[in-house]
Design an enzyme around this catalytic site. Structure first.
Site, short mmCIF file in Angstrom:
data_model
loop_
_atom_site.label_atom_id
_atom_site.label_comp_id
_atom_site.label_asym_id
_atom_site.label_seq_id
_atom_site.Cartn_x
_atom_site.Cartn_y
_atom_site.Cartn_z
N GLY A 13 10.86 3.72 -15.41
CA GLY A 13 11.76 4.41 -14.48
C GLY A 13 13.06 4.87 -15.11
O GLY A 13 13.09 5.33 -16.26
N ILE A 14 14.14 4.75 -14.34
CA ILE A 14 15.45 5.22 -14.80
C ILE A 14 15.89 4.46 -16.05
O ILE A 14 16.43 5.05 -16.99
CB ILE A 14 16.49 5.03 -13.67
N ASP A 48 14.33 -12.55 -16.87
CA ASP A 48 14.49 -12.48 -15.42
C ASP A 48 15.99 -12.52 -15.14
O ASP A 48 16.64 -13.54 -15.34
CB ASP A 48 13.77 -13.67 -14.77
N VAL A 49 16.54 -11.39 -14.70
CA VAL A 49 18.00 -11.31 -14.54
C VAL A 49 18.53 -12.13 -13.37
O VAL A 49 19.74 -12.21 -13.16
CB VAL A 49 18.50 -9.84 -14.41
N GLY A 77 16.42 -3.66 -10.84
CA GLY A 77 16.59 -3.78 -9.39
C GLY A 77 15.25 -3.85 -8.68
O GLY A 77 14.21 -3.50 -9.24
N TYR A 140 18.80 -3.69 0.48
CA TYR A 140 18.97 -2.85 -0.72
C TYR A 140 20.30 -2.10 -0.67
O TYR A 140 21.06 -2.08 -1.65
CB TYR A 140 17.79 -1.87 -0.80
N LYS A 144 23.54 -2.39 -3.15
CA LYS A 144 23.98 -1.23 -3.94
C LYS A 144 25.43 -0.86 -3.60
O LYS A 144 26.16 -0.37 -4.46
CB LYS A 144 23.04 -0.04 -3.70
#
Lengths: 234, 79
Positions: A13-14, A48-49, A77, A140, A144
């Protein structure tokens, strides 16, 4: 000049798009991933953050290989979408932990080296829904939005050390995360976007590259929308 | 006051505050003489906690500390 870059959630992804851009510039790029390892050519560290000990171990590994992290892209995320009435406290807490508290963990660890170096770039991946809101994404969106206050506080705390802290707020982007939303929801989403399409991950990465680069030296505490106009006014 | 402990304290401060050892007298004031801000001070305390292996010092205890000597006296009580 080759810089040391860490992108969390950098295997797809990003995050992957960001990592590829930095690698193309000749930077030394490390990415953390949880489930799927990054493609060849990127230094992947499983982490694993949501676990501070794993974050610390990942940083140690990166510091040994490349040296202290100079550019941090906190991007990892998750989503656990559902309407409030069906959302459990565990759903809420898990998303805040992975998206907001995890940013705290990696940023805190990264600043150790940045303070010593008296420079650094921190870029936090938020979302247009942090400021716009989104039905079914209360957890979410809250996580954010939280990144904005977090970033702006750090911009004040760390500015005197030439460390900038900025937030990127993408709109809908073509990734696995949005693919999970389903075709109908995506159509509905893009119908509200003035540019009438989704972003590519690389379009987000371009702004991240700018914020990490020399031209953004005087940009800090900013929230940069990359949303096709979806969040205008927020 | 042990000179050896004071020297270790100076070593931490040279690193954390980016100052020269001869600036670090007991009377040196963090803000005025050493040009240190609150973030410098926190960095110094973290370096000292590591160097001496002491538990994190409560922020309340740091209130009112303005000189290098006062900070050292507080550290001594934690050993």
């Amino acid at each position: 000049m080759s810089r040391v870059v860490l992108v969390t959630g950098g295997s797809r992804g990003i995050g992957l798009a960001c990592a590829r851009r930095f690698a193309a510039l000749g930077d030394r790029v490390a990415v953390t991933y949880n489930s799927s390892p990054p493609p060849d050519g990127l230094f992947g560290v499983r982490c694993d953050v949501t676990d501070a000990a794993q974050v610390d171990a990942a940083f140690k590994e990166i510091e040994e290989k490349f040296g202290p992290v100079e550019i941090l892209v906190s991007n990892a995320g998750i989503t656990k979408d559902t309407l409030l009435l069906r959302m459990t406290e565990a759903d809420f807490a898990a998303v805040v932990d992975a998206n907001l508290t995890a940013a705290f963990r990696v940023v805190k660890r990264a600043t150790q080296g940045m303070l010593r170096a008296r420079k650094g770039r921190i870029i936090l991946m938020s979302s247009v829904v942090g400021l716009l809101g989104s039905a079914g994404q209360a957890n979410y969106a809250a996580s954010k939005a939280g990144l904005v206050g977090f970033a702006r506080s750090l911009a004040r705390e760390l500015g005197s050390r030439s460390i900038t802290v900025n937030v990127v707020a993408p709109g809908p982007v073509e990734t696995d995360m949005t693919a999970a939303l389903g075709e109908d929801r995506l159509k509905e989403l893009t119908s509200q976007v003035p540019l009438a399409r989704m972003a590519t991950a690389d379009e987000i990465a371009g702004v991240v590259e700018f914020l990490a680069g020399p031209d953004a030296g005087y940009v800090t505490g900013a929230v940069i929308p990359v949303d096709g106009g979806l969040g205008m006014g927020h | 006051m042990s000179q050896e402990l004071f020297d270790r304290f100076i070593k931490c401060a040279v690193d954390a505050l980016k100052v020269e050892p001869d600036q670090l007298t007991r009377e040196a004031r963090f803000k005025e003489d050493l040009d240190s801000d609150s973030l410098d001070f926190v960095e110094l305390m973290m370096a000292v906690e590591d160097e001496f292996g002491i538990d994190p010092i409560d922020e309340k205890e740091l209130e009112g500390i303005t000189t290098f000597g006062q900070a050292f006296d507080l550290i001594i009580t934690k050993l």
